[in-house]
Design an enzyme around this catalytic site. Structure first.
Site, PDB file in Angstrom:
ATOM      1  N   CYS A  18       0.791  -1.234   0.000  1.00 47.55           N
ATOM      2  CA  CYS A  18       0.000   0.000   0.000  1.00 47.55           C
ATOM      3  C   CYS A  18       0.817   1.275   0.000  1.00 47.55           C
ATOM      4  O   CYS A  18       0.562   2.182  -0.795  1.00 47.55           O
ATOM      5  CB  CYS A  18      -0.975   0.012   1.175  1.00 47.55           C
ATOM      6  N   HIS A  29      -2.329   1.232   7.003  1.00 43.93           N
ATOM      7  CA  HIS A  29      -2.595   1.268   5.574  1.00 43.93           C
ATOM      8  C   HIS A  29      -2.536   2.712   5.102  1.00 43.93           C
ATOM      9  O   HIS A  29      -2.744   3.644   5.881  1.00 43.93           O
ATOM     10  CB  HIS A  29      -3.988   0.670   5.292  1.00 43.93           C
ATOM     11  N   ASP A  78      -7.829   3.664  -4.211  1.00 45.73           N
ATOM     12  CA  ASP A  78      -6.927   2.748  -3.514  1.00 45.73           C
ATOM     13  C   ASP A  78      -6.456   1.676  -4.489  1.00 45.73           C
ATOM     14  O   ASP A  78      -7.251   0.853  -4.956  1.00 45.73           O
ATOM     15  CB  ASP A  78      -7.637   2.109  -2.319  1.00 45.73           C
TER      16      ASP A  78
END
Length: 270
Positions: A67, A105, A120
């Site tokens: 991420c 995250h 995302d």
């Protein structure tokens, strides 16, 4: 940033304007072209959260990342293309419903057309299209139905098919804020990323994942799993399914006979 090189990595022409349709297309192409993977943890590679290092890894070396890497670099691309894009921290929900640690995250929020949109490309299976953060109704997506709910302290919870995924902060953060947690994620024996090995991306019909010597394809909801018999077959799978040419293979947690990566001719995947 070499915008044209990054867009070429995604297979996208330079867009005419930073609008919602373009953002949606960029997100779809990024997910399809750049895999979610944690190979660095199992190759002994440091994860450097600087734009230059991420560009070299993802664009020049045609790798993926997790991420902080994927959303960190994609946010920089979006800003270079004229979007108002910022990074935001999130806490990931565990299977038992409890929350993981802060900055667990990193996701992107894009302010566009008087709305905030969640983007995302670094959470594995997640939305393929931008999600409107102010929406009160469920938002359909090729990977499921997403719902945005208010959470304490002004945060929001993101649910996929009724299951909480993560709690998103509304204040932006610089990429450097995620450096300590990125180090922990890639080095701690307690981290999910050191206890598992994965490389995954969505496809037009589902998803393909390579985990050690297991190649898993989901096609129209049906899961197919193939055992890859040799290091050569594993390297071939990385190249065919993810566009990655590896000079050596990552060592799975606990090791495996397949980590003895002597050069062999490429073999069939099945």
């Amino acid at each position: 940033m070499d915008i044209d090189a990054y867009l070429a990595r995604l297979g996208v022409a330079r867009p005419a304007a930073p609008d919602l349709a373009t953002l949606r297309h960029l997100q779809e192409r990024h997910l399809a072209a750049v895999p979610f993977e944690n190979l660095s943890s199992h190759l002994g590679e440091p994860v450097e959260l600087t734009e230059d290092a991420l560009f070299a890894k993802i664009v020049h070396r045609r790798r993926g990342g997790f991420c902080y890497e994927l959303n960190g670099l994609f946010a920089a691309l979006l800003r270079a293309l004229g979007y108002d894009a910022s990074l935001h921290a999130a806490q990931v929900f565990r299977p038992d419903g409890t929350l993981g640690p802060p900055l667990d995250h990193a996701a992107i929020v894009v302010a566009l057309d008087a709305q905030d949109w969640l983007v995302d490309v670094g959470f594995g299976r997640f939305a393929r299209h931008p999600l409107r953060l102010s929406a009160v109704d469920a938002q359909p997506d090729p990977d499921g139905e997403f719902l945005i709910l208010d959470a304490p302290h002004g945060d929001v919870d993101i649910l996929l098919d009724g299951k909480p995924q993560y709690r998103l902060e509304r204040r932006p953060r610089p990429l450097a804020d995620f450096i300590p947690m990125a180090w922990w994620q890639t080095t701690s024996p307690e981290s999910h990323f050191t206890r598992s090995l994965t490389c995954s991306r969505p496809t037009s019909q589902g998803r393909v994942t390579l985990s050690g010597d297991k190649l898993i394809e989901t096609v129209d909801g049906v899961r197919h799993e193939v055992h890859l018999p040799s290091p050569a077959a594993i390297r071939l799978a990385y190249r065919v399914y993810f566009g990655m040419t590896l000079t050596r293979l990552p060592v799975p947690p606990g090791g495996s006979p397949l980590t003895h990566d002597a050069p062999q001719p490429d073999t069939a995947l099945t």
